[in-house]
Design an enzyme around this catalytic site. Sequence first.
Site, PDB file in Angstrom:
ATOM      1  N   GLU A 117       0.845  -1.200   0.000  1.00 47.10           N
ATOM      2  CA  GLU A 117       0.000   0.000   0.000  1.00 47.10           C
ATOM      3  C   GLU A 117       0.877   1.246   0.000  1.00 47.10           C
ATOM      4  O   GLU A 117       2.044   1.172   0.361  1.00 47.10           O
ATOM      5  CB  GLU A 117      -0.936  -0.023   1.217  1.00 47.10           C
ATOM      6  CG  GLU A 117      -0.206  -0.044   2.536  1.00 47.10           C
ATOM      7  CD  GLU A 117      -1.040  -0.579   3.701  1.00 47.10           C
ATOM      8  OE1 GLU A 117      -1.769  -1.575   3.530  1.00 47.10           O
ATOM      9  OE2 GLU A 117      -0.943   0.003   4.774  1.00 47.10           O
ATOM     10  N   LYS A 119       2.725   4.638   1.062  1.00 48.12           N
ATOM     11  CA  LYS A 119       3.160   5.194   2.345  1.00 48.12           C
ATOM     12  C   LYS A 119       2.884   6.692   2.295  1.00 48.12           C
ATOM     13  O   LYS A 119       3.597   7.451   1.648  1.00 48.12           O
ATOM     14  CB  LYS A 119       4.642   4.927   2.570  1.00 48.12           C
ATOM     15  CG  LYS A 119       5.121   5.391   3.918  1.00 48.12           C
ATOM     16  CD  LYS A 119       6.516   4.892   4.188  1.00 48.12           C
ATOM     17  CE  LYS A 119       6.972   5.234   5.595  1.00 48.12           C
ATOM     18  NZ  LYS A 119       7.018   6.672   5.858  1.00 48.12           N
ATOM     19  N   ASP A 121       2.714  10.513   3.290  1.00 45.32           N
ATOM     20  CA  ASP A 121       3.695  11.331   3.993  1.00 45.32           C
ATOM     21  C   ASP A 121       2.980  12.388   4.830  1.00 45.32           C
ATOM     22  O   ASP A 121       2.722  13.494   4.374  1.00 45.32           O
ATOM     23  CB  ASP A 121       4.623  11.985   2.962  1.00 45.32           C
ATOM     24  CG  ASP A 121       5.923  12.422   3.597  1.00 45.32           C
ATOM     25  OD1 ASP A 121       6.158  12.082   4.771  1.00 45.32           O
ATOM     26  OD2 ASP A 121       6.713  13.108   2.928  1.00 45.32           O
ATOM     27  N   TYR A 230      -4.452   2.721   8.237  1.00 43.07           N
ATOM     28  CA  TYR A 230      -3.633   1.597   7.790  1.00 43.07           C
ATOM     29  C   TYR A 230      -3.423   0.497   8.824  1.00 43.07           C
ATOM     30  O   TYR A 230      -2.732  -0.469   8.571  1.00 43.07           O
ATOM     31  CB  TYR A 230      -2.272   2.073   7.284  1.00 43.07           C
ATOM     32  CG  TYR A 230      -1.490   2.908   8.289  1.00 43.07           C
ATOM     33  CD1 TYR A 230      -1.057   2.372   9.491  1.00 43.07           C
ATOM     34  CD2 TYR A 230      -1.180   4.232   8.019  1.00 43.07           C
ATOM     35  CE1 TYR A 230      -0.357   3.128  10.402  1.00 43.07           C
ATOM     36  CE2 TYR A 230      -0.468   5.003   8.932  1.00 43.07           C
ATOM     37  CZ  TYR A 230      -0.059   4.440  10.121  1.00 43.07           C
ATOM     38  OH  TYR A 230       0.624   5.186  11.024  1.00 43.07           O
ATOM     39  N   LYS A 318      11.302   2.987   0.227  1.00 44.23           N
ATOM     40  CA  LYS A 318      11.326   4.434  -0.015  1.00 44.23           C
ATOM     41  C   LYS A 318      11.610   4.694  -1.488  1.00 44.23           C
ATOM     42  O   LYS A 318      12.563   4.139  -2.046  1.00 44.23           O
ATOM     43  CB  LYS A 318      12.424   5.081   0.839  1.00 44.23           C
ATOM     44  CG  LYS A 318      12.130   5.099   2.328  1.00 44.23           C
ATOM     45  CD  LYS A 318      11.028   6.100   2.654  1.00 44.23           C
ATOM     46  CE  LYS A 318      10.826   6.280   4.132  1.00 44.23           C
ATOM     47  NZ  LYS A 318      11.634   7.241   4.774  1.00 44.23           N
ATOM     48  N   CYS A 412      40.280  19.575  16.618  1.00 42.92           N
ATOM     49  CA  CYS A 412      38.864  19.920  16.683  1.00 42.92           C
ATOM     50  C   CYS A 412      38.694  21.401  16.339  1.00 42.92           C
ATOM     51  O   CYS A 412      39.415  22.246  16.879  1.00 42.92           O
ATOM     52  CB  CYS A 412      38.323  19.644  18.084  1.00 42.92           C
ATOM     53  SG  CYS A 412      36.677  20.290  18.333  1.00 42.92           S
ATOM     54  N   CYS A 415      37.651  23.290  19.725  1.00 40.53           N
ATOM     55  CA  CYS A 415      38.466  23.432  20.929  1.00 40.53           C
ATOM     56  C   CYS A 415      39.951  23.200  20.690  1.00 40.53           C
ATOM     57  O   CYS A 415      40.760  23.364  21.594  1.00 40.53           O
ATOM     58  CB  CYS A 415      37.965  22.489  22.026  1.00 40.53           C
ATOM     59  SG  CYS A 415      38.323  20.762  21.694  1.00 40.53           S
ATOM     60  N   CYS A 430      36.280  14.317  18.487  1.00 40.08           N
ATOM     61  CA  CYS A 430      37.123  15.203  19.280  1.00 40.08           C
ATOM     62  C   CYS A 430      37.259  14.581  20.659  1.00 40.08           C
ATOM     63  O   CYS A 430      36.269  14.176  21.253  1.00 40.08           O
ATOM     64  CB  CYS A 430      36.452  16.569  19.390  1.00 40.08           C
ATOM     65  SG  CYS A 430      37.053  17.527  20.773  1.00 40.08           S
ATOM     66  N   CYS A 435      35.524  20.200  25.458  1.00 43.85           N
ATOM     67  CA  CYS A 435      35.286  20.829  24.152  1.00 43.85           C
ATOM     68  C   CYS A 435      34.002  21.654  24.197  1.00 43.85           C
ATOM     69  O   CYS A 435      32.926  21.140  24.474  1.00 43.85           O
ATOM     70  CB  CYS A 435      35.176  19.763  23.069  1.00 43.85           C
ATOM     71  SG  CYS A 435      34.578  20.426  21.507  1.00 43.85           S
TER      72      CYS A 435
HETATM   73  S1  IVH Z   1       2.200   0.758   9.063  1.00 46.40           S
HETATM   74  C1  IVH Z   1       3.842  -1.250  12.647  1.00 46.40           C
HETATM   75  N1  IVH Z   1       1.235   1.699   6.815  1.00 46.40           N
HETATM   76  O1  IVH Z   1       5.044   5.542   8.166  1.00 46.40           O
HETATM   77  C2  IVH Z   1       3.674  -0.548  11.385  1.00 46.40           C
HETATM   78  N2  IVH Z   1       2.588   3.141   8.144  1.00 46.40           N
HETATM   79  O2  IVH Z   1       7.854   5.091   8.816  1.00 46.40           O
HETATM   80  C3  IVH Z   1       3.175   0.821  11.552  1.00 46.40           C
HETATM   81  N3  IVH Z   1       2.837   5.394   7.270  1.00 46.40           N
HETATM   82  O3  IVH Z   1       4.721   5.783  11.658  1.00 46.40           O
HETATM   83  C4  IVH Z   1       3.059   1.594  10.336  1.00 46.40           C
HETATM   84  N4  IVH Z   1       1.608   5.117   5.464  1.00 46.40           N
HETATM   85  O4  IVH Z   1       3.119   7.127  10.206  1.00 46.40           O
HETATM   86  C5  IVH Z   1       1.988   1.952   7.900  1.00 46.40           C
HETATM   87  N5  IVH Z   1       0.301   2.438   4.851  1.00 46.40           N
HETATM   88  C6  IVH Z   1       1.023   2.671   5.915  1.00 46.40           C
HETATM   89  C7  IVH Z   1       1.616   3.938   6.143  1.00 46.40           C
HETATM   90  C8  IVH Z   1       2.396   4.122   7.279  1.00 46.40           C
HETATM   91  C9  IVH Z   1       2.343   5.962   6.162  1.00 46.40           C
HETATM   92  C10 IVH Z   1       3.732   6.052   8.238  1.00 46.40           C
HETATM   93  C11 IVH Z   1       3.334   5.863   9.682  1.00 46.40           C
HETATM   94  C12 IVH Z   1       4.527   5.257  10.371  1.00 46.40           C
HETATM   95  C13 IVH Z   1       5.625   5.634   9.441  1.00 46.40           C
HETATM   96  C14 IVH Z   1       6.785   4.666   9.567  1.00 46.40           C
END
Ligand code: IVH
Length: 679
Positions: A117, A119, A121, A230, A318, A412, A415, A430, A435
């Site tokens: 699914e 992710k 942001d 989610y 990512k 450093c 310092c 350092c 420092c």
């Molecule tokens: S599952 C235990 N599903 O990504 C798993 N997270 O980097 C919990 N996020 O804190 C997260 N879309 O805020 C999950 N489809 C998705 C998501 C998602 C965005 C975010 C979420 C999480 C962060 C982790």
Amino acid sequence: MKNSVPDSIRKEIGKLVREINEHNYRYYVLDSPVISDEEYDRLFRKLKRLEEDYGFVLAGSPTQRVGAAPLDKFEKVVHKQPMLSLDNAFSFDELRDFDTRLKRYLKSDNNIIYTVEPKYDGLAVELNYEKGILKKASTRGDGITGEDITLNVKTIKSIPLSIEGSGPVPDEIDIRGEIYMNIRDFEKLNSEREKDGEPPFANPRNAAAGSVRQLDSSITASRNLHMSCYGAGFIAGITFNNHMEFMDWLRKHRFPVPKIIKLAENAEEVIKIIEELGEKRSSLPFEIDGAVVKVNDFKLQEKLGVKTREPRWAIAYKFPAHQGTTRIRDIVASVGRTGTITPVAILEPVKIGGVTVSRSTLHNWDEIERKDIRIGDTVVVERAGDVIPHVTMVVRERRTGKEKKFPIPDKCTACGSRVIREEGEVALRCIGLDCPAQVQEKIKHFASRAAMDIEGLGEKNVELLYSHGLIKTFTDIYRLKKEDLTGLPRFADKSAENLIKAIERSKKTTLSKFIYALGIRHVGEFVSRVIAKHFYSLDDLYNIKMDKLTEIDQLGEKISAAISGFFNDEKNIRTLETLRKSGISITNPDFERTSKDKRPFEGLTFVITGTLPKPRNEVESFIEINGGHAASSVSKKTDYVVAGVNPGSKIENARKLGVKVISYDELLRLSKGKTDMLF
Ligand code: IVH
């Protein structure tokens, strides 16, 4: 009042609530309204009038979304189950490795079925529904405790105020998801802010977070926010077999869920789905920074379990980062809290994915050499999600010959102490104990919000007080007097007084915040909470042995070694004692007893009198953690009076009523169940 409402009116109100909620759902979740805005407004006004006339408001009524008075502060909310984060994969090979790793862990060659699914942001939130009614909404916070943002979340129209739809409603359910802002709304908001002379938000994620963390919910209401659900935390009264089934349940009960959720039979299918998602990415109205891959089967998820703060059964892929090209104006060496020296590129500001970037870490000198980065170079800078921007490559064709190399410092830059490179590490460090850069970073960390939370002791003031010789270590903070401050630039009488007050306030703290404040390597907020859960007080940590720490699930070798190293150092213990002597009192609300028989004060009431070896609130908290109750006056219900030096009249009362009087030491023995030694 309720009883005087005629049945016909109740029915009408119920019907209107359902009808309006249906239109909300169509408009905000499905994106396909069936009535005009005017018609909607008419229904809404009709409902509002009936509710006012009869004083009868249903819990799920759409009129309850706005209208509360602004708050003074956010209350804390402890998540029933920690909100975890995700491990990242930056290449398809890392996804294949993830699949192999899971099979190895499960000792099975069977294909694992995954869900894929987007992710989103934005910011993670948790919605708590009791008997189908939205009771509480909270931010993720540090994963264990978040902030109560219920009033704000209620203004987000796509979030159901009550669970509707067919099938059983769970007794309780914590639904998690991401709150986000569409790119167009973000741009509109920013241009309005710029017109009003307000600073623009850096990106849609910050805009969403800024809108949700508003004490005045009417501001949140004015920002068109969305949510994508989610997952779940605590659930009671309903069970699911797999993630897909749960997501279907959410969809059926009108929760906003991603439009794209796909099942994949194996790692290669996962990759194919992610490639397709990547192609759609730029045409989506909101920002996604990757795809989340989850093991579908809940039984398998359970078998796989969690690591320190990420589940083993999920990973975030990512997308390749946003990129931009710019010039390096200068390179500076920045010294961190632990002495690590990091080269940082000062860039000609460049906009990347909606964010202005003017600095970028160059990580270390190996990296500079490998990429042959020089001052004056034109470089490609990348930014991915919340990762700090970094230089990926030099555009050599743009070189003029005037570019300058930045040599590895042998001293450093802050310092002048020798710098070393520890075995197997690329970082320069350092070694100067005093420092100034390190010391100031440590103090800034100590005073920061998640640590001792000393308001007004931020970056600038730490530098000011340090440069005037007023604080050399964080223990000096508690020696500051108002007279030390007045007369310093930026400090008037009032601001000096405020800082002293804030320092005074910070003395009452919790064990987890205090441990975090110490700035022990590898010990962030989460690990500090884990420690506080397992050890009641600082005394339990003094001279702690490694094995006591490694036996705690979430603490690995590296973290445990850092903690035990810190608490076995005499100088550190002396520093801690100095802090305690300056009046710091530490309670520990995070401490968890493992079973009921470990609550030795269950059902007992204590009253404290006189001066005890520990601050009163610490002793009260100790009583409560052990299951007891700390009362303020002696009565027949009192079981023990704990007496210290110079006890008051409470002792007399105790004697009259025949209540047992014990010392502080006896209280400690009682907590260990050694009552035979007492009476
Ligand atoms: S599952 C235990 N599903 O990504 C798993 N997270 O980097 C919990 N996020 O804190 C997260 N879309 O805020 C999950 N489809 C998705 C998501 C998602 C965005 C975010 C979420 C999480 C962060 C982790």
